[in-house]
Design a protein around this motif. Structure first.
Motif, PDB file in Angstrom:
ATOM      1  N   ALA A 146       0.459  -1.206   0.172  1.00  0.00           N
ATOM      2  CA  ALA A 146      -0.436  -0.284  -0.145  1.00  0.00           C
ATOM      3  C   ALA A 146       0.814   1.283  -0.142  1.00  0.00           C
ATOM      4  N   ALA A 147       1.711   1.308   0.920  1.00  0.00           N
ATOM      5  CA  ALA A 147       3.023   2.157   0.694  1.00  0.00           C
ATOM      6  C   ALA A 147       3.565   2.185  -0.791  1.00  0.00           C
ATOM      7  N   THR A 148       4.496   1.921  -0.817  1.00  0.00           N
ATOM      8  CA  THR A 148       4.202   1.961  -2.463  1.00  0.00           C
ATOM      9  C   THR A 148       3.582   1.855  -3.019  1.00  0.00           C
ATOM     10  N   THR A 149       1.813   1.879  -3.539  1.00  0.00           N
ATOM     11  CA  THR A 149       1.328   2.647  -4.489  1.00  0.00           C
ATOM     12  C   THR A 149       0.742   3.714  -4.560  1.00  0.00           C
ATOM     13  N   GLN A 150       0.565   3.946  -3.055  1.00  0.00           N
ATOM     14  CA  GLN A 150       0.494   5.133  -2.509  1.00  0.00           C
ATOM     15  C   GLN A 150       1.595   6.281  -2.506  1.00  0.00           C
ATOM     16  N   THR A 151       3.054   6.458  -2.712  1.00  0.00           N
ATOM     17  CA  THR A 151       3.898   6.730  -3.698  1.00  0.00           C
ATOM     18  C   THR A 151       3.991   7.043  -4.543  1.00  0.00           C
ATOM     19  N   CYS A 152       3.458   5.687  -5.655  1.00  0.00           N
ATOM     20  CA  CYS A 152       3.848   5.961  -6.945  1.00  0.00           C
ATOM     21  C   CYS A 152       2.305   6.432  -7.553  1.00  0.00           C
ATOM     22  N   ALA A 153       1.480   6.250  -6.599  1.00  0.00           N
ATOM     23  CA  ALA A 153       0.690   7.186  -7.317  1.00  0.00           C
ATOM     24  C   ALA A 153       0.625   8.866  -7.017  1.00  0.00           C
ATOM     25  N   MET A 196      10.348  12.034  -1.731  1.00  0.00           N
ATOM     26  CA  MET A 196       8.964  10.837  -2.140  1.00  0.00           C
ATOM     27  C   MET A 196       9.153   9.222  -1.557  1.00  0.00           C
ATOM     28  N   VAL A 197       9.948   9.316  -2.222  1.00  0.00           N
ATOM     29  CA  VAL A 197      10.851   7.511  -2.532  1.00  0.00           C
ATOM     30  C   VAL A 197      11.975   6.940  -1.416  1.00  0.00           C
ATOM     31  N   GLU A 198      12.294   8.652  -0.980  1.00  0.00           N
ATOM     32  CA  GLU A 198      13.541   8.573   0.256  1.00  0.00           C
ATOM     33  C   GLU A 198      12.207   8.264   1.769  1.00  0.00           C
ATOM     34  N   ALA A 199      10.859   9.175   2.065  1.00  0.00           N
ATOM     35  CA  ALA A 199      10.410   8.927   2.838  1.00  0.00           C
ATOM     36  C   ALA A 199       9.559   7.514   2.327  1.00  0.00           C
ATOM     37  N   ALA A 200       9.586   7.088   1.583  1.00  0.00           N
ATOM     38  CA  ALA A 200       8.534   5.711   1.750  1.00  0.00           C
ATOM     39  C   ALA A 200       9.801   4.858   1.637  1.00  0.00           C
ATOM     40  N   ALA A 201      10.748   4.615   1.122  1.00  0.00           N
ATOM     41  CA  ALA A 201      11.591   4.103   1.213  1.00  0.00           C
ATOM     42  C   ALA A 201      11.828   4.184   3.242  1.00  0.00           C
ATOM     43  N   THR A 202      11.654   5.053   4.091  1.00  0.00           N
ATOM     44  CA  THR A 202      12.211   5.430   5.580  1.00  0.00           C
ATOM     45  C   THR A 202      10.957   4.520   6.482  1.00  0.00           C
ATOM     46  N   LEU A 203       9.589   4.332   5.407  1.00  0.00           N
ATOM     47  CA  LEU A 203       8.624   4.279   5.661  1.00  0.00           C
ATOM     48  C   LEU A 203       8.383   2.536   6.451  1.00  0.00           C
ATOM     49  N   LEU A 204       9.411   2.266   4.995  1.00  0.00           N
ATOM     50  CA  LEU A 204       9.092   0.650   4.884  1.00  0.00           C
ATOM     51  C   LEU A 204      10.259  -0.059   5.820  1.00  0.00           C
ATOM     52  N   THR A 205      11.492   0.598   5.788  1.00  0.00           N
ATOM     53  CA  THR A 205      12.348   0.374   7.232  1.00  0.00           C
ATOM     54  C   THR A 205      12.034  -0.021   8.718  1.00  0.00           C
ATOM     55  N   THR A 206      10.413   1.487   8.853  1.00  0.00           N
ATOM     56  CA  THR A 206      10.054   1.287  10.251  1.00  0.00           C
ATOM     57  C   THR A 206       9.426   0.249  10.073  1.00  0.00           C
ATOM     58  N   VAL A 207       8.406  -0.037   8.965  1.00  0.00           N
ATOM     59  CA  VAL A 207       7.640  -1.223   9.337  1.00  0.00           C
ATOM     60  C   VAL A 207       8.489  -2.915   9.404  1.00  0.00           C
TER      61      VAL A 207
END
Length: 104
Positions: free
Chosen positions: A48-55, A77-88
């Motif tokens: 979901a995070a990846t899809t939202q970032t791509c959108a 935005m990609v860096e923010a998504a990477a940070t989020l995924l690392t946290t997850v």
């Protein structure tokens, strides 16, 4: 009658151990199922995070006339998504740490 009592007493340890092994197998099965469900949930969050970032990236590209700021924004935005995924991922590691071999 005496032989029946002797037989009951003689079989008691094996019957109780079989119950212990059955409960242990059921518990291990439930733990494995819960671990798989947790991983599945984390995969859904990551997707979901990846899809939202791509959108968001595509939305910004469509609105922008100059592509240079879009790429800078997309990078952040990609860096923010990477940070989020690392946290997850770290939260998932913490959640599953009790299921590693050797931990009791």
């Amino acid at each position: 009658m005496v032989q029946a009592n002797v037989m009951s007493v003689g079989m008691a340890p094996s019957a109780s151990m079989s119950m212990v092994y059955t409960v242990m197998a059921q518990t291990i099965g439930m733990v494995m199922h819960n671990g798989a469900e947790t991983q599945h949930g984390m995969q859904q969050i990551a997707s979901a995070a990846t899809t939202q970032t791509c959108a968001k990236i595509l939305e910004n590209v469509a609105e922008a006339g100059d592509y240079e700021p879009v790429f800078d924004k997309a990078k952040s935005m990609v860096e923010a998504a990477a940070t989020l995924l690392t946290t997850v991922g770290n939260n998932g590691k913490t959640a599953l740490s009790g299921f590693e071999p050797g931990n009791s």
